[in-house]
Design an enzyme around this catalytic site. Structure first.
Site, PDB file in Angstrom:
ATOM      1  N   LYS A 198       6.162   4.748  14.436  1.00 57.30           N
ATOM      2  CA  LYS A 198       6.055   4.131  13.124  1.00 57.30           C
ATOM      3  C   LYS A 198       7.287   4.480  12.303  1.00 57.30           C
ATOM      4  CE  LYS A 198       3.150   5.592   9.745  1.00 57.30           C
ATOM      5  NZ  LYS A 198       3.893   5.601   8.471  1.00 57.30           N
ATOM      6  N   ASP A 251       6.431   0.017   8.972  1.00 48.52           N
ATOM      7  CA  ASP A 251       5.430   0.226   7.914  1.00 48.52           C
ATOM      8  C   ASP A 251       6.091   0.166   6.541  1.00 48.52           C
ATOM      9  OD1 ASP A 251       3.098   0.929   6.599  1.00 48.52           O
ATOM     10  OD2 ASP A 251       3.326   3.075   6.985  1.00 48.52           O
ATOM     11  N   LYS A 284       4.747  -1.839   3.928  1.00 51.80           N
ATOM     12  CA  LYS A 284       3.695  -2.050   2.912  1.00 51.80           C
ATOM     13  C   LYS A 284       4.118  -3.048   1.829  1.00 51.80           C
ATOM     14  CE  LYS A 284       1.455   2.493   3.374  1.00 51.80           C
ATOM     15  NZ  LYS A 284       2.236   3.177   4.408  1.00 51.80           N
ATOM     16  N   ASP A 325       4.127  -8.269  -3.194  1.00 48.57           N
ATOM     17  CA  ASP A 325       4.948  -8.984  -4.178  1.00 48.57           C
ATOM     18  C   ASP A 325       4.352 -10.391  -4.308  1.00 48.57           C
ATOM     19  OD1 ASP A 325       7.144  -9.879  -5.811  1.00 48.57           O
ATOM     20  OD2 ASP A 325       8.436  -8.412  -4.823  1.00 48.57           O
ATOM     21  N   ILE A 326       5.021 -11.287  -5.009  1.00 45.36           N
ATOM     22  CA  ILE A 326       4.490 -12.644  -5.111  1.00 45.36           C
ATOM     23  C   ILE A 326       4.542 -13.300  -3.720  1.00 45.36           C
ATOM     24  CG2 ILE A 326       5.032 -12.908  -7.554  1.00 45.36           C
ATOM     25  CD1 ILE A 326       7.450 -14.644  -6.687  1.00 45.36           C
ATOM     26  N   THR A 379       7.931 -14.413  -2.143  1.00 50.03           N
ATOM     27  CA  THR A 379       8.838 -13.301  -1.797  1.00 50.03           C
ATOM     28  C   THR A 379       8.357 -12.595  -0.534  1.00 50.03           C
ATOM     29  OG1 THR A 379       9.397 -13.025  -4.105  1.00 50.03           O
ATOM     30  CG2 THR A 379       9.829 -11.142  -2.677  1.00 50.03           C
ATOM     31  N   THR A 392      -5.284   6.420   1.381  1.00 50.33           N
ATOM     32  CA  THR A 392      -6.184   7.590   1.440  1.00 50.33           C
ATOM     33  C   THR A 392      -5.936   8.546   0.267  1.00 50.33           C
ATOM     34  OG1 THR A 392      -4.670   8.413   3.115  1.00 50.33           O
ATOM     35  CG2 THR A 392      -6.782   7.647   3.887  1.00 50.33           C
ATOM     36  N   ARG A 422      -5.956  14.865  13.640  1.00 56.97           N
ATOM     37  CA  ARG A 422      -5.485  16.198  14.014  1.00 56.97           C
ATOM     38  C   ARG A 422      -6.226  16.670  15.258  1.00 56.97           C
ATOM     39  NH1 ARG A 422      -2.065  14.866  11.330  1.00 56.97           N
ATOM     40  NH2 ARG A 422      -1.007  15.857   9.600  1.00 56.97           N
ATOM     41  N   ARG A 464       3.080  14.858  12.167  1.00 53.75           N
ATOM     42  CA  ARG A 464       3.482  16.256  12.323  1.00 53.75           C
ATOM     43  C   ARG A 464       2.921  16.988  13.542  1.00 53.75           C
ATOM     44  NH1 ARG A 464       2.255  17.032   6.105  1.00 53.75           N
ATOM     45  NH2 ARG A 464       0.955  15.269   6.718  1.00 53.75           N
TER      46      ARG A 464
HETATM   47  O1  C5P Z   1       2.078  13.902   9.787  1.00 53.82           O
HETATM   48  P1  C5P Z   1       0.858  13.049   9.697  1.00 53.82           P
HETATM   49  O2  C5P Z   1       0.097  12.933  10.988  1.00 53.82           O
HETATM   50  O3  C5P Z   1      -0.040  13.433   8.551  1.00 53.82           O
HETATM   51  O4  C5P Z   1       1.442  11.591   9.390  1.00 53.82           O
HETATM   52  C1  C5P Z   1       0.599  10.493   9.171  1.00 53.82           C
HETATM   53  C2  C5P Z   1       1.410   9.272   8.901  1.00 53.82           C
HETATM   54  O5  C5P Z   1       0.517   8.232   8.545  1.00 53.82           O
HETATM   55  C3  C5P Z   1       2.403   9.406   7.759  1.00 53.82           C
HETATM   56  O6  C5P Z   1       3.516   8.552   8.053  1.00 53.82           O
HETATM   57  C4  C5P Z   1       1.612   8.887   6.567  1.00 53.82           C
HETATM   58  O7  C5P Z   1       2.434   8.359   5.566  1.00 53.82           O
HETATM   59  C5  C5P Z   1       0.803   7.777   7.236  1.00 53.82           C
HETATM   60  N1  C5P Z   1      -0.408   7.383   6.529  1.00 53.82           N
HETATM   61  C6  C5P Z   1      -1.423   8.269   6.219  1.00 53.82           C
HETATM   62  N2  C5P Z   1      -2.524   7.830   5.563  1.00 53.82           N
HETATM   63  C7  C5P Z   1      -2.625   6.557   5.222  1.00 53.82           C
HETATM   64  C8  C5P Z   1      -1.620   5.640   5.538  1.00 53.82           C
HETATM   65  C9  C5P Z   1      -0.507   6.106   6.203  1.00 53.82           C
HETATM   66  O8  C5P Z   1      -1.353   9.455   6.546  1.00 53.82           O
HETATM   67  N3  C5P Z   1      -3.718   6.131   4.623  1.00 53.82           N
END
Ligand code: C5P
Length: 237
Positions: A33, A60, A62, A65-66, A69, A124, A186, A216
């Site tokens: 991503k 990604d 996101k 806009d109108i 565009t 989130t 996780r 991460r």
């Molecule tokens: O490091 P981690 O696993 O938390 O990364 C999650 C990825 O998913 C990040 O790029 C974060 O911006 C993205 N993300 C998220 N929650 C969302 C939408 C996107 O954690 N609702």
């Protein structure tokens, strides 16, 4: 369709992102991503650099806009040969449909497959207070997420980004073939970082998630390739 693990390539520069990817063996093709930070820093060439290593891209950005565009911007994104891209459901039916139209037109002009269009429902980071006071949307976050999923489906989107805790409700409301791609994942052994409501890959699979976004726990791991393989095992079993 194969359910991917999407590695969030949250690095500030192309050099660092590509150095990370170069740890993966040449025959291990992953999906990554690319978000706003890396795309704005490195430009569209980061997409081709990643693709030339055999990896698939989830772009990604996101968009919100109108409709005109968004349609024009999506026409550009549609040419890039990425696998997924994102738009905010809050832009409404006309904007979402325009996004899809732009993607399909761009992909057709370039002779590539159109990316799957995923809608952002409620981020989130949006809690009950932000929803009710700042956005003036009454009801619960979950009700708003399900509403936006219905709107996205009715507007030709292919799925949504959502919490793994919402994916079952979304599939019940709009159908199991509508993609629910889930961040906030996780492995049982990892720390949760700043994610509030986390799920393990196995629990997300059981909840019906169609793809995981994980940053991460892979990008900061001492052995990223091994971490990726371990999570893939937990996810596929
Ligand atoms: O490091 P981690 O696993 O938390 O990364 C999650 C990825 O998913 C990040 O790029 C974060 O911006 C993205 N993300 C998220 N929650 C969302 C939408 C996107 O954690 N609702």
């Amino acid at each position: 369709m194969k359910r991917p693990i999407i590695i969030a390539l949250d690095f500030p520069t192309a050099e660092r992102a590509l150095a990370f990817l170069d740890q993966f063996p040449a025959d291990l093709h992953v999906t990554v991503k690319i978000g706003m930070e890396l795309f704005y820093a490195a430009g569209p060439s980061i997409v081709t650099d990643v693709q030339s290593r055999g990896h698939a891209v989830f772009l990604d950005l996101k968009l919100h806009d109108i409709p005109n565009t968004v349609e024009s911007a999506m026409r550009v994104i549609g040419r890039l040969g990425v696998t997924y891209t994102t738009v905010h459901a809050a832009g409404g039916h006309v904007m979402l449909s325009a996004a899809k139209r732009g993607l399909v037109a761009g992909a057709m002009a370039a002779g590539v497959t159109a990316p799957k269009l995923l809608a952002i429902t409620q981020l989130t980071s949006t809690n009950q207070a932000i929803l009710n006071q700042d956005q003036q949307i009454m009801g619960t976050v979950r009700a708003s997420v399900v509403h936006y999923a219905k709107l996205a489906r009715a507007s030709d989107c292919d799925g949504v980004i959502c919490s793994a805790q919402e994916v079952q409700a979304i599939h019940t409301a709009v159908g199991a073939d509508f993609l629910g791609i889930t961040p906030g994942i996780r492995p049982a052994s990892a720390q949760s970082d700043d994610q509030q409501r986390v799920m393990t890959p196995a629990a997300a699979a059981k909840a019906g998630s169609n793809g995981l976004v994980i940053g991460r726990p892979i990008t900061q791991a001492a052995e990223p390739v091994q971490a990726y393989r371990d999570i893939m095992t937990e996810w596929s079993n």
